[in-house]
Design a protein around this motif. Structure first.
Motif, PDB file in Angstrom:
ATOM      1  N   THR A 179       0.866  -1.178   0.000  1.00 40.82           N
ATOM      2  CA  THR A 179       0.000   0.000   0.000  1.00 40.82           C
ATOM      3  C   THR A 179       0.907   1.233   0.000  1.00 40.82           C
ATOM      4  O   THR A 179       2.095   1.148   0.283  1.00 40.82           O
ATOM      5  CB  THR A 179      -0.911   0.038   1.239  1.00 40.82           C
ATOM      6  OG1 THR A 179      -0.099   0.013   2.431  1.00 40.82           O
ATOM      7  CG2 THR A 179      -1.861  -1.148   1.252  1.00 40.82           C
ATOM      8  N   GLY A 180       0.310   2.384  -0.316  1.00 37.50           N
ATOM      9  CA  GLY A 180       1.094   3.608  -0.324  1.00 37.50           C
ATOM     10  C   GLY A 180       1.749   3.882  -1.655  1.00 37.50           C
ATOM     11  O   GLY A 180       1.432   3.259  -2.683  1.00 37.50           O
ATOM     12  N   ALA A 181       2.720   4.803  -1.640  1.00 38.29           N
ATOM     13  CA  ALA A 181       3.328   5.302  -2.876  1.00 38.29           C
ATOM     14  C   ALA A 181       4.074   4.225  -3.651  1.00 38.29           C
ATOM     15  O   ALA A 181       4.207   4.307  -4.875  1.00 38.29           O
ATOM     16  CB  ALA A 181       4.277   6.460  -2.552  1.00 38.29           C
ATOM     17  N   SER A 182       4.575   3.206  -2.969  1.00 36.59           N
ATOM     18  CA  SER A 182       5.374   2.159  -3.631  1.00 36.59           C
ATOM     19  C   SER A 182       4.595   0.866  -3.824  1.00 36.59           C
ATOM     20  O   SER A 182       5.191  -0.197  -4.040  1.00 36.59           O
ATOM     21  CB  SER A 182       6.654   1.886  -2.831  1.00 36.59           C
ATOM     22  OG  SER A 182       7.450   3.051  -2.709  1.00 36.59           O
ATOM     23  N   ASN A 226       2.780  -0.270  -6.258  1.00 34.85           N
ATOM     24  CA  ASN A 226       2.961  -0.934  -7.558  1.00 34.85           C
ATOM     25  C   ASN A 226       4.254  -1.740  -7.593  1.00 34.85           C
ATOM     26  O   ASN A 226       4.304  -2.842  -8.161  1.00 34.85           O
ATOM     27  CB  ASN A 226       2.944   0.093  -8.690  1.00 34.85           C
ATOM     28  CG  ASN A 226       1.555   0.631  -8.964  1.00 34.85           C
ATOM     29  OD1 ASN A 226       0.561  -0.003  -8.615  1.00 34.85           O
ATOM     30  ND2 ASN A 226       1.480   1.802  -9.580  1.00 34.85           N
ATOM     31  N   GLY A 272       3.551  -1.081   4.472  1.00 34.92           N
ATOM     32  CA  GLY A 272       3.011   0.269   4.327  1.00 34.92           C
ATOM     33  C   GLY A 272       2.715   0.960   5.634  1.00 34.92           C
ATOM     34  O   GLY A 272       2.758   2.193   5.727  1.00 34.92           O
TER      35      GLY A 272
END
Length: 345
Positions: free
Chosen positions: A37-40, A42, A70
């Motif tokens: 989860t979060g910005a990373s 992917n 996350g």
């Protein structure tokens, strides 16, 4: 009667042969600590998908789980160990490694995806491809090919600092002269700048930057006679980039092995995986190797024979580092050719 007697005789002989127990399959679970989860997110999902090509997640019994970092890497490690994980694969980011180690407290080995060499001797194993590994590979190959004066194009940031440190450290071992090269405002005149150096232009110039800078430097060196050296960040399959960098030598993982992995990834999940996803794929392969030896442990990692992975053939050391063999690629208009199958780093 004869037929029956023969059968009984065979049964008697067979029953006298001691049974050999099948080797026990190690089913101890492992946990991948990934940013789901979060910005990373992917990146974390891509890594999980890559690892799943070798190691199934979930199932009965559960052999591997993916735990989200996350909300905190230490919390993720705690949950993984509470869930019975006997090895932690991850975390991804260097800043998360020590909190995970503190939570693990030596109970389970930690195989991190970081490439931060400051984590050597921390207790974690470092799987990421380091600046030192790549630099060692390209400079050893260069010396084997007769390069004596090797320039290094100055750059900013931690990566360039680590490359510079590796270059300085290797001078004594490899026996070459290191020529620091200040970065000109415009790389188009790079060849002329090198000609003005004391002692003249070096035999080669190492440009450890990304593909855009590497291509620009290649164009600036055109016609200078200086051999261009690069690291895996300089790889670019765009036709214009290949044309500009033709003849350059680059240290990187074997493109054939990576291509096989990428094809399998795309067929199963779609999309194109990156190098960090390939690290997760190799980590899963290492777990599978340890399972066959029934050694999901720190001792197992240290005793493991060199593992031939997508990111290079590697073997771990007790300080957490690994010896990694990389390929030396020669750029050409039609792509990259492997000049040396395994330049040791």
């Amino acid at each position: 009667m004869l037929r029956l007697a023969r059968s009984v005789g065979l049964l008697s002989v067979a029953s006298s042969v001691p049974l050999i127990a099948a080797p026990r399959v190690n089913r101890e679970p492992v946990a991948f600590l990934l940013p789901l989860t979060g910005a990373s997110a992917n990146l974390g999902l891509s890594m999980q998908r890559a690892a799943s090509l070798q190691l199934p997640f979930g199932g009965k019994p559960v052999l591997a789980t993916a735990v989200d970092t996350g909300t905190g890497a230490a919390l993720a490690a705690r949950a993984a160990i509470k869930g019975g994980a006997k090895m932690i694969l991850g975390p991804v980011f260097a800043a998360d490694v020590r909190p995970v180690l503190a939570e693990a407290a030596g109970r389970v080995p930690v195989l991190s995806f970081s490439n931060d060499i400051s984590l050597y001797e921390s207790g974690a194993f470092i799987l990421g491809i380091t600046a030192s590994q790549l630099t060692t590979a390209i400079l050893r190959y260069g010396r084997q090919r007769g390069l004596r004066r090797i320039g290094l194009l100055a750059g900013e940031g931690s990566w360039n600092t680590q490359v510079a440190a590796a270059c300085a450290r290797l001078q004594g071992e490899l026996g070459y002269e290191l020529v620091p090269v200040a970065r000109p405002a415009n790389l188009a005149g790079l060849g002329l700048e090198l000609g003005r150096l004391a002692g003249g232009a070096p035999d080669a110039l190492l440009v450890p930057d990304n593909a855009a800078v590497f291509v620009e430097a290649a164009r600036g060196l055109a016609g200078s006679g200086v051999q261009l050296l690069g690291l895996m960040q300089g790889v670019d399959y765009a036709p214009a980039a290949l044309q500009a960098t033709a003849g350059a030598w680059i240290a990187a993982p074997d493109p054939t092995a990576f291509g096989t992995f990428a094809t399998a990834f795309q067929a199963q999940h779609g999309g194109t995986p990156g190098t960090i996803a390939a690290l997760a794929y190799d980590a899963a392969g290492i777990v599978q190797r340890l399972r066959t030896q029934n050694r999901i442990s720190r001792a197992g990692l240290l005793a493991m024979e060199p593992y031939r992975g997508v990111t290079g053939t590697l073997k771990f050391r007790s300080d957490g580092s690994c010896v990694r063999e990389l390929s030396i690629l020669v750029a050409g208009p039609d792509g990259y050719q492997v000049a040396a199958a395994s330049a040791s780093a």
